[in-house]
Design a protein around this motif. Structure first.
Motif, PDB file in Angstrom:
ATOM      1  N   UNK A   1       0.885  -1.131   0.212  1.00  0.00           N
ATOM      2  CA  UNK A   1       0.097   0.020  -0.051  1.00  0.00           C
ATOM      3  C   UNK A   1       1.040   1.404  -0.106  1.00  0.00           C
ATOM      4  N   UNK A   2       1.810   1.286   0.906  1.00  0.00           N
ATOM      5  CA  UNK A   2       2.762   2.449   0.858  1.00  0.00           C
ATOM      6  C   UNK A   2       3.513   2.665  -0.342  1.00  0.00           C
ATOM      7  N   UNK A   3       3.925   1.863  -1.167  1.00  0.00           N
ATOM      8  CA  UNK A   3       4.430   1.892  -2.226  1.00  0.00           C
ATOM      9  C   UNK A   3       3.523   2.644  -3.314  1.00  0.00           C
ATOM     10  N   UNK A   4       2.238   1.993  -3.476  1.00  0.00           N
ATOM     11  CA  UNK A   4       1.148   2.917  -4.552  1.00  0.00           C
ATOM     12  C   UNK A   4       0.979   4.143  -4.097  1.00  0.00           C
ATOM     13  N   UNK A   5       0.921   4.309  -2.836  1.00  0.00           N
ATOM     14  CA  UNK A   5       0.721   5.774  -2.020  1.00  0.00           C
ATOM     15  C   UNK A   5       1.888   6.848  -2.662  1.00  0.00           C
TER      16      UNK A   5
END
Length: 439
Positions: free
Chosen positions: A69-73
């Motif tokens: 999730x953090x990569x996508x954000x």
């Protein structure tokens, strides 16, 4: 998420691209035009797709390198930063900066937790730190992993390995730092960048004596230590390699200069680097987004928003500079108690920190921190200053590199031309980018 990465790269490179999603039948590929959507519409779709992916992804994965999730954000923040700089579709000129999107960049980065800068800049190129706290999104490479050959290594980097008499590697000398980049690392008495460095003589340029020996000229001034973290310069130690025998390091130095790159390379004697062919092969990852990027993206957005955010932007930029300042400096070959150059890097003071000065500081910091990572040209296009900057670069470099003698950068060259092969594939429905001859 991975699909969006590649579409983002396509937009940055070609601007006018076709969009084909998973539901499009293969027989319909040739019916999709490349001018159906504008750059801004593509970026908006990519950013929204990334945010949708973030909703479906876990915060972390059990396997290192897997998308979370953090990569996508983080990627959504990068895309929105590009999208904020609105471009004229015909001239590619920046026509405005969308403040709403800038604030979304700030908010997205504020919501991403769990990352930090590595303590020493040079740890970025050590295997034990490649998936450390600074790595947000990286291409994972491996060696001796049971696959055929040496493993799933970064083959494209092998063209860039140093070469020369006595070198452990015999590379091809691609992807070389310019003299202009080396000059840009000069600092003043306070350790701050010299913005008008192009008005100064070349720093540390190789000079030859009558016997064919060589040394670095004009080395009395101060330089940012990242100069020798990032570029390989003759007479300066290459990482922890103890030999001088590589000499000028570059295969065709008379044409391309005498400097090479250290980024994304291990030291030649490292047990983790291949000693024979393929030269310098290793499992070192290629970082696409690292935490320093997020700090600078946020600083850029805050500077363009102006107001009270300027001071926070200064703090963020200084945080990146402080890491370089506190890293272990490259030492002199003959006297390891001395630094290899007059390294001096300082932090920006509050006095004089106007929006215009802050913008110049941020753009300089992006160049110095991210040199040789493949982002510089795209930054120039995003800011709308590619033509001015590239032509100043050619003027500064033409006496060093003969192939720049009659070169100029023209409007439209912010993006590659649409390839003839793709035009033919489309059956003639693709439209060429502005600035290039029509098909």
């Amino acid at each position: 998420m991975i699909r969006d990465h590649w579409y983002f790269e396509l937009v940055r490179l070609f601007n006018r691209i076709p969009y084909m999603d998973i539901d499009l039948p293969e027989n319909d590929y040739t019916s999709v035009r490349n001018d159906e959507f504008t750059r801004d519409e593509h970026l908006d779709r990519i950013a929204n797709d990334l945010l949708e992916a973030a909703n479906d992804l876990p915060d972390s994965q059990s396997e290192i390198g897997r998308i979370n999730r953090r990569i996508a954000l983080a990627y959504a923040a990068k895309v929105k930063l590009y999208q904020a700089y609105e471009q004229d579709p015909q001239t590619n000129a920046v026509t405005g900066i969308n403040r709403t999107l800038l604030q979304e960049v700030v908010d997205l980065i504020d919501g991403i937790q769990g990352y930090d800068l590595l303590a020493d800049f040079q740890q970025l190129d050590l295997l034990e730190y490649e998936n450390g706290p600074e790595s947000v999104f990286a291409i994972q490479f491996s060696k001796d992993d049971g696959s055929s050959g040496v493993g799933r290594i970064n083959w494209s980097m092998l063209l860039n390995s140093m070469t020369g008499p006595g070198c452990p590697w015999q590379g091809d000398g691609f992807f070389l730092p310019s003299q202009d980049l080396i000059n840009a690392y000069q600092t003043d008495a306070d350790g701050l960048p010299v913005f008008d460095y192009q008005n100064r003589p070349d720093y540390g340029k190789v000079v030859f004596d009558s016997n064919g020996g060589y040394s670095l000229g004009n080395t009395d001034g101060n330089v940012d230590p990242r100069l020798d973290f990032i570029t390989g310069r003759p007479t300066i130690r290459y990482k922890t390699f103890e030999e001088r025998a590589c000499g000028l390091w570059v295969r065709n130095s008379d044409v391309y200069g005498y400097n090479n790159t250290k980024r994304f390379w291990l030291s030649p004697e490292s047990k983790d680097a291949e000693q024979g062919w393929p030269w310098g092969a290793s499992a070192l990852n290629w970082q696409i987004i690292r935490y320093a990027d997020l700090l600078l993206y946020k600083a850029e957005a805050l500077i363009e928003l102006g107001g009270n955010g300027l001071e926070e932007a200064r703090t963020l930029i200084n945080r990146v500079r402080a890491r370089a300042m506190n890293s272990s400096y490259v030492k002199d070959f003959d006297d390891p108690s001395k630094d290899a150059a007059n390294y001096k890097i300082g932090l920006y003071p509050a006095a004089g920190w106007t929006q215009d000065y802050a913008r110049q500081a941020l753009r300089t910091e992006m160049r110095l921190e991210k040199a040789m990572e493949g982002e510089r040209f795209f930054d120039l296009v995003r800011w709308g200053i590619a033509k001015e900057t590239m032509n100043n670069f050619f003027a500064a470099e033409k006496d060093n590199r003969i192939y720049y003698q009659n070169v100029s950068f023209e409007t439209g060259e912010e993006y590659f031309p649409i390839p003839v092969a793709q035009y033919n594939f489309s059956g003639g429905i693709y439209v060429q980018n502005p600035g290039y001859p029509a098909f």
